[in-house]
Design a protein around this motif. Sequence first.
Motif, PDB file in Angstrom:
ATOM      1  N   TYR A 105     -51.534  43.925  18.865  1.00 23.41           N
ATOM      2  CA  TYR A 105     -51.000  42.472  18.186  1.00 23.41           C
ATOM      3  C   TYR A 105     -49.625  43.012  17.674  1.00 23.41           C
ATOM      4  O   TYR A 105     -48.522  42.278  17.897  1.00 23.41           O
ATOM      5  CB  TYR A 105     -51.470  42.122  16.724  1.00 23.41           C
ATOM      6  CG  TYR A 105     -52.580  40.989  17.180  1.00 23.41           C
ATOM      7  CD1 TYR A 105     -52.023  39.787  17.360  1.00 23.41           C
ATOM      8  CD2 TYR A 105     -54.087  41.124  17.491  1.00 23.41           C
ATOM      9  CE1 TYR A 105     -52.860  38.720  17.965  1.00 23.41           C
ATOM     10  CE2 TYR A 105     -54.710  40.169  17.881  1.00 23.41           C
ATOM     11  CZ  TYR A 105     -54.418  38.962  18.102  1.00 23.41           C
ATOM     12  OH  TYR A 105     -54.768  37.680  18.473  1.00 23.41           O
ATOM     13  N   LEU A 106     -49.278  44.518  17.416  1.00 24.12           N
ATOM     14  CA  LEU A 106     -48.069  45.048  17.102  1.00 24.12           C
ATOM     15  C   LEU A 106     -47.083  44.744  18.361  1.00 24.12           C
ATOM     16  O   LEU A 106     -45.848  44.114  18.450  1.00 24.12           O
ATOM     17  CB  LEU A 106     -48.031  46.358  16.816  1.00 24.12           C
ATOM     18  CG  LEU A 106     -48.335  46.975  15.378  1.00 24.12           C
ATOM     19  CD1 LEU A 106     -48.293  48.490  15.291  1.00 24.12           C
ATOM     20  CD2 LEU A 106     -47.307  46.245  14.353  1.00 24.12           C
ATOM     21  N   ASP A 107     -47.520  45.115  19.731  1.00 22.66           N
ATOM     22  CA  ASP A 107     -46.766  44.807  20.695  1.00 22.66           C
ATOM     23  C   ASP A 107     -46.636  43.359  21.298  1.00 22.66           C
ATOM     24  O   ASP A 107     -45.349  43.014  21.435  1.00 22.66           O
ATOM     25  CB  ASP A 107     -47.875  45.815  21.895  1.00 22.66           C
ATOM     26  CG  ASP A 107     -46.967  45.687  23.239  1.00 22.66           C
ATOM     27  OD1 ASP A 107     -45.572  46.252  22.912  1.00 22.66           O
ATOM     28  OD2 ASP A 107     -47.206  45.439  24.108  1.00 22.66           O
ATOM     29  N   GLY A 228     -41.538  31.068  10.245  1.00 29.15           N
ATOM     30  CA  GLY A 228     -41.655  32.406  11.030  1.00 29.15           C
ATOM     31  C   GLY A 228     -43.094  32.663  11.266  1.00 29.15           C
ATOM     32  O   GLY A 228     -43.464  33.114  12.423  1.00 29.15           O
ATOM     33  N   GLU A 229     -44.145  32.180  10.377  1.00 26.92           N
ATOM     34  CA  GLU A 229     -45.515  32.199  10.637  1.00 26.92           C
ATOM     35  C   GLU A 229     -46.049  31.207  11.806  1.00 26.92           C
ATOM     36  O   GLU A 229     -46.816  31.613  12.758  1.00 26.92           O
ATOM     37  CB  GLU A 229     -46.295  31.723   9.397  1.00 26.92           C
ATOM     38  CG  GLU A 229     -46.297  32.905   8.455  1.00 26.92           C
ATOM     39  CD  GLU A 229     -47.029  34.284   8.643  1.00 26.92           C
ATOM     40  OE1 GLU A 229     -48.028  34.105   9.245  1.00 26.92           O
ATOM     41  OE2 GLU A 229     -46.721  35.292   8.234  1.00 26.92           O
ATOM     42  N   GLY A 230     -45.416  30.198  11.690  1.00 31.20           N
ATOM     43  CA  GLY A 230     -45.825  29.261  12.856  1.00 31.20           C
ATOM     44  C   GLY A 230     -45.444  29.474  14.233  1.00 31.20           C
ATOM     45  O   GLY A 230     -46.358  29.699  15.088  1.00 31.20           O
ATOM     46  N   GLY A 235     -46.838  31.840  19.225  1.00 32.19           N
ATOM     47  CA  GLY A 235     -46.460  32.594  20.381  1.00 32.19           C
ATOM     48  C   GLY A 235     -47.464  33.678  20.566  1.00 32.19           C
ATOM     49  O   GLY A 235     -47.349  34.355  21.857  1.00 32.19           O
ATOM     50  N   GLY A 236     -48.670  33.714  19.937  1.00 34.10           N
ATOM     51  CA  GLY A 236     -49.499  34.765  20.080  1.00 34.10           C
ATOM     52  C   GLY A 236     -49.547  36.164  19.544  1.00 34.10           C
ATOM     53  O   GLY A 236     -50.121  36.829  19.855  1.00 34.10           O
ATOM     54  N   GLY A 237     -48.354  36.005  18.569  1.00 33.82           N
ATOM     55  CA  GLY A 237     -48.017  37.480  18.114  1.00 33.82           C
ATOM     56  C   GLY A 237     -48.975  37.808  16.740  1.00 33.82           C
ATOM     57  O   GLY A 237     -48.779  38.793  15.989  1.00 33.82           O
ATOM     58  N   MET A 287     -48.348  26.110  -3.527  1.00 33.45           N
ATOM     59  CA  MET A 287     -49.689  26.650  -2.914  1.00 33.45           C
ATOM     60  C   MET A 287     -49.611  27.763  -1.958  1.00 33.45           C
ATOM     61  O   MET A 287     -48.628  27.402  -1.158  1.00 33.45           O
ATOM     62  CB  MET A 287     -50.533  25.470  -2.755  1.00 33.45           C
ATOM     63  CG  MET A 287     -52.098  26.219  -3.016  1.00 33.45           C
ATOM     64  SD  MET A 287     -52.419  26.863  -4.388  1.00 33.45           S
ATOM     65  CE  MET A 287     -53.721  27.968  -4.160  1.00 33.45           C
ATOM     66  N   LEU A 288     -50.318  28.745  -2.035  1.00 33.37           N
ATOM     67  CA  LEU A 288     -50.574  29.691  -0.816  1.00 33.37           C
ATOM     68  C   LEU A 288     -51.569  29.212   0.111  1.00 33.37           C
ATOM     69  O   LEU A 288     -52.512  28.701  -0.430  1.00 33.37           O
ATOM     70  CB  LEU A 288     -50.752  31.015  -1.207  1.00 33.37           C
ATOM     71  CG  LEU A 288     -49.658  31.824  -2.152  1.00 33.37           C
ATOM     72  CD1 LEU A 288     -50.032  33.182  -2.379  1.00 33.37           C
ATOM     73  CD2 LEU A 288     -48.356  31.786  -1.691  1.00 33.37           C
ATOM     74  N   GLY A 289     -51.582  29.492   1.336  1.00 42.73           N
ATOM     75  CA  GLY A 289     -52.626  29.065   2.341  1.00 42.73           C
ATOM     76  C   GLY A 289     -52.695  29.643   3.635  1.00 42.73           C
ATOM     77  O   GLY A 289     -51.789  30.175   4.167  1.00 42.73           O
ATOM     78  N   PRO A 290     -53.695  29.530   4.215  1.00 45.07           N
ATOM     79  CA  PRO A 290     -53.663  30.281   5.781  1.00 45.07           C
ATOM     80  C   PRO A 290     -53.393  29.203   6.886  1.00 45.07           C
ATOM     81  O   PRO A 290     -53.357  28.031   6.644  1.00 45.07           O
ATOM     82  CB  PRO A 290     -55.303  30.425   5.727  1.00 45.07           C
ATOM     83  CG  PRO A 290     -55.936  29.641   5.163  1.00 45.07           C
ATOM     84  CD  PRO A 290     -55.169  29.175   4.067  1.00 45.07           C
ATOM     85  N   MET A 291     -52.845  30.022   7.750  1.00 44.55           N
ATOM     86  CA  MET A 291     -52.337  29.406   9.122  1.00 44.55           C
ATOM     87  C   MET A 291     -53.029  30.086  10.553  1.00 44.55           C
ATOM     88  O   MET A 291     -53.228  31.274  10.149  1.00 44.55           O
ATOM     89  CB  MET A 291     -51.044  29.195   9.168  1.00 44.55           C
ATOM     90  CG  MET A 291     -50.278  28.607   8.166  1.00 44.55           C
ATOM     91  SD  MET A 291     -48.506  28.874   8.083  1.00 44.55           S
ATOM     92  CE  MET A 291     -47.876  28.165   9.794  1.00 44.55           C
ATOM     93  N   ALA A 292     -53.551  29.404  11.371  1.00 44.40           N
ATOM     94  CA  ALA A 292     -54.410  30.137  12.213  1.00 44.40           C
ATOM     95  C   ALA A 292     -54.276  29.038  13.501  1.00 44.40           C
ATOM     96  O   ALA A 292     -53.917  28.017  13.175  1.00 44.40           O
ATOM     97  CB  ALA A 292     -55.667  30.474  12.043  1.00 44.40           C
TER      98      ALA A 292
END
Length: 586
Positions: A105-107, A228-230, A235-237, A287-292
């Motif tokens: 995932y770093l790469d 940036g998260e989106g 993008g798969g990163g 609020m904080l929440g997850p994205m996936a």
Amino acid sequence: MTQERLWQVLDPSWGDPRALSALLCSSAAAVVLLKWLGHRQVQQKMQEARRSRDLALERMEKAARRFKQENPGTQTTHILSLTMVELAEKLKEGSLSPESVLYSYLDKALEVNREVNCVTDFIHGCEDQLQKLKKQKEKGLLYGIPISIKDHINCKGHISSGGMVKFLGQVKEEDSVIVQVLKHQGAIPFVKTNIPQTMINYDCSNLIFGQTLNPLNHQKSPGGSSGGEGALIAGGGSILGIGSDVAGSIRLPSSFCGLCGLKPTGNRISKQGVVSPLVGMQSVTAMLGPMARDVDSLALCMRALLCEEMFRLDPTVPPIPFDEEVYTSSNPLRIGYYEGDGYFQPSPSMKRAIQQTRKLLQDAGHTLVPFAPPKIDYMVDELFTRGIFSDGAAHLVDCFKGDIVDPNLKSQFNTYRLPAPVKRILAFLLKPIYPRIARDLSALCGVGKNLWDQHGAVAAYRTEFIAKWRKLRLDVILCPALGPAFNHGYAGKLFAATSYTNLYNVLNFPAGVVPVSTVTRADEEELKHYQGHYRDPWDKRLKEAVEGAVGLPVAVQCVALPWQEELCLRFMKEVEMLAHNTKRNV
């Protein structure tokens, strides 16, 4: 007494008009010089932050390259193709190592960042976290899962810039509670991601780290403020990210980038250790929440976060663990729905997404009931806008002292900084021609001494909304999510277009976004006839903002009552499954 004599009495040296002229000129020059020096200092701070980011990315690249050289047989493509649930299972059983997953995932994150500019920092402590995992006796629910973190969420040893110069150089001494809990569950936070300046914008640009692009179409915005998260996840990163939401900042980038995102009820997840330009704002719930990429990933993240460790670290969070029975239930639902809110006419693809999803749910045995949110104009202007800027935007404007305004924010900022009397005069003049814009300007004047009345009005509206919900005996609501992805530069000129998402920040209901379709040529053709409800400049801008989106994702929004995140996720899962089956059968 003549003016000349007055100057002589005050100061004899001023008796000479030439001396006075020279003094005025030198004062003006001093002001110009001070401004120039201030501007230069700001530029230097930004350059230093960019250099630090470049060094962090170099360090990240070296780490990824080193692992590749030492482990040439790593099946990176296979690892990146797994869903988060599959990845978690393989990590837990030992068929994949946390090292192989992290460095894969770093790469990939580096590759995505080169393309769309979404990473602001490498969390170098991730390599220490890897070593700690080896010593942990119990494997947490997120064991070995790499996670990206929105820029303004504190990570030990790193800055939380908020896209603003005033926060640069403030290295955080400890992790935010949410990062501590993620690590406790075995997750590995590995990068921080870009945001718009101030985060009161749903584009993704700031003068420190630049503009983030949508990986699905570089002419489009990834949304914001968790843009940036989106971009990184789409993008798969990254496979899971943590964002925040005060007007749709998780749901909008999820919609624009074709992801799933959840805004929980306020305080279901700890917000301790987060930087914000609007500290103390209570009228609208952030609020904080997850994205996936899928709903099961969101559920796994929530399952992991809602644990004893979080309740211990932050006693203000109600100790309500994840309710597995609700999430896995298959009972038919009674679903309220609406295609438009009456404030902003939905784009053709937004409307079609609701119509198609409604039919799919009905055919699957659920009961669909028409629902009209009450008093949306009042909610947007008097509760949301007047609530989020209850100080007349004074705190936000103050944040820009010693900073430079990003071009994408200038339209908003120039309106915010107008004196209240000017806003009122403009609102009065515009009212007969553009009533919606006039109401928004008036709301930006703030509430002053009537803040308690403001809070009371929000509570009364919430009571009215819930009463209507109860009368129809609803379980959940299906409604539009703003989209498709905007062309660059439009988000800052259309802040009020977030009416579809900001409603649920005002109400403090859990709400999530699920992609269900893509923009068709028929949608694009129908858009040519789009006029909007008010036919004012905002309607014209919305049409321009979403043009040229054929093939891009279209999402719907799923809503539940407060503290019912599990039901909201269960509904999202149902929508996701039905939409996926439809695509597969086409």
